[in-house]
Design an enzyme around this catalytic site. Structure first.
Site, PDB file in Angstrom:
ATOM      1  CB  SER A  53      -0.912   0.035   1.224  1.00 27.10           C
ATOM      2  OG  SER A  53      -1.766  -1.081   1.258  1.00 27.10           O
TER       3      SER A  53
HETATM    4  N1  SAH Z   1      -1.041  -4.704   4.074  1.00 26.47           N
HETATM    5  C1  SAH Z   1      -0.322  -4.964   2.854  1.00 26.47           C
HETATM    6  C2  SAH Z   1      -1.137  -4.596   1.631  1.00 26.47           C
HETATM    7  C3  SAH Z   1      -1.124  -5.702   0.644  1.00 26.47           C
HETATM    8  S1  SAH Z   1      -2.294  -5.629  -0.666  1.00 26.47           S
HETATM    9  C4  SAH Z   1       1.052  -4.291   2.869  1.00 26.47           C
HETATM   10  O1  SAH Z   1       1.349  -3.550   3.807  1.00 26.47           O
HETATM   11  O2  SAH Z   1       1.852  -4.544   1.973  1.00 26.47           O
HETATM   12  C5  SAH Z   1      -3.574  -6.679  -0.075  1.00 26.47           C
HETATM   13  C6  SAH Z   1      -3.229  -8.106   0.226  1.00 26.47           C
HETATM   14  O3  SAH Z   1      -4.436  -8.762   0.607  1.00 26.47           O
HETATM   15  C7  SAH Z   1      -2.673  -8.916  -0.936  1.00 26.47           C
HETATM   16  O4  SAH Z   1      -1.444  -9.462  -0.591  1.00 26.47           O
HETATM   17  C8  SAH Z   1      -3.721 -10.010  -1.165  1.00 26.47           C
HETATM   18  O5  SAH Z   1      -3.172 -11.249  -1.577  1.00 26.47           O
HETATM   19  C9  SAH Z   1      -4.356 -10.108   0.196  1.00 26.47           C
HETATM   20  N2  SAH Z   1      -5.709 -10.679   0.249  1.00 26.47           N
HETATM   21  C10 SAH Z   1      -6.728 -10.527  -0.618  1.00 26.47           C
HETATM   22  N3  SAH Z   1      -7.810 -11.209  -0.200  1.00 26.47           N
HETATM   23  C11 SAH Z   1      -7.465 -11.806   0.978  1.00 26.47           C
HETATM   24  C12 SAH Z   1      -8.146 -12.646   1.915  1.00 26.47           C
HETATM   25  N4  SAH Z   1      -9.412 -13.021   1.754  1.00 26.47           N
HETATM   26  N5  SAH Z   1      -7.471 -13.055   3.004  1.00 26.47           N
HETATM   27  C13 SAH Z   1      -6.177 -12.704   3.220  1.00 26.47           C
HETATM   28  N6  SAH Z   1      -5.483 -11.921   2.373  1.00 26.47           N
HETATM   29  C14 SAH Z   1      -6.119 -11.472   1.266  1.00 26.47           C
END
Ligand code: SAH
Length: 221
Positions: free
Chosen positions: A71
């Site tokens: 993010s």
């Molecule tokens: N908090 C992260 C943001 C990553 S983007 C950071 O600081 O980098 C969002 C993430 O959510 C992705 O890696 C994606 O694979 C994950 N995601 C999507 N749906 C999900 C679910 N149902 N359960 C767990 N993770 C999920």
């Protein structure tokens, strides 16, 4: 994503860029000084391949592989601020991704439980945390189902775009707890904060518009 020793080297140049990033965030929004301090001290480039180190200090989201992104720093600071983190808070994060947001929460004194659905991303995040000597609890699975075994939580943060507010997650909040979640369609989402006011009631607050990757799962897309 391939991590090498070079990924975990901090330099004067990168430190300088990190300071500038904090200044950019400070100018954009009245973030708590504690949040800015953590962003100023946590090397965001550790969560990137070493070749892209300098890009870690632009206020932008960035690909981390598997079609996912780390993010934007502004978004991390914004969601963190809405969580009103207190030392010792038990916080569940849905979407570990790179692990950066989880690291920020740990550094603010929270006890973090973070779930990721993509095993490769979970594995990379684990390596980074080992190097940083930070220990959030990391899980692989569908985060829309939460972690009933460890519930209730003081706070829950969802870092992927949800089509609805997952009731399962609200059920895993303590009374007085917060759920911070971007809700909308796949293009744009409103940042929502749900405050659990009693076992059966909630209060909903609506904040700014963001763009996240989709939350995929039983109570997601
Ligand atoms: N908090 C992260 C943001 C990553 S983007 C950071 O600081 O980098 C969002 C993430 O959510 C992705 O890696 C994606 O694979 C994950 N995601 C999507 N749906 C999900 C679910 N149902 N359960 C767990 N993770 C999920």
């Amino acid at each position: 994503m391939k991590l090498t020793d070079a990924s975990f080297t901090d330099t004067y140049k990168l430190k300088g860029l990190r300071k500038k990033l904090v200044k950019i965030l400070e100018d954009k929004y009245p973030f708590d000084s504690k949040i800015l301090e953590v962003i100023g001290s946590l090397p965001r480039h550790y969560f990137f391949e070493s070749a892209f180190g300098e890009q870690a200090y632009q206020d932008k989201a960035f690909p981390i592989g598997k079609g996912q992104t780390i993010s934007q720093p502004y978004t991390v600071a914004y969601q963190t601020q809405l969580l009103e983190v207190k030392t010792g808070d038990k916080i569940m994060e849905i979407g570990t991704g790179s692990g950066y947001q989880a690291a920020v929460l740990v550094m603010l004194g929270a006890k973090v439980f973070s779930i990721e659905r993509v095993p490769e991303l979970h594995k990379t995040a684990k390596t980074i945390f080992a190097f940083l000597e930070l220990s959030p609890r990391l899980y692989v699975g569908d985060g829309t189902l939460g972690l009933p075994k460890y519930a209730p939580f003081d706070k829950i943060i969802v870092t992927a775009a949800a089509p609805i507010i997952p009731e399962t997650l609200v059920a895993q909040l303590k009374v007085g707890g917060y759920l911070v979640i971007p809700v909308g369609d796949k293009e744009t989402q409103q940042m929502i904060r749900i405050i659990k006011t009693s076992e059966t009631t909630t209060k909903k607050e609506v904040f700014d518009t963001f763009r996240f990757v989709p939350l995929i799962g039983e109570e997601g897309w």
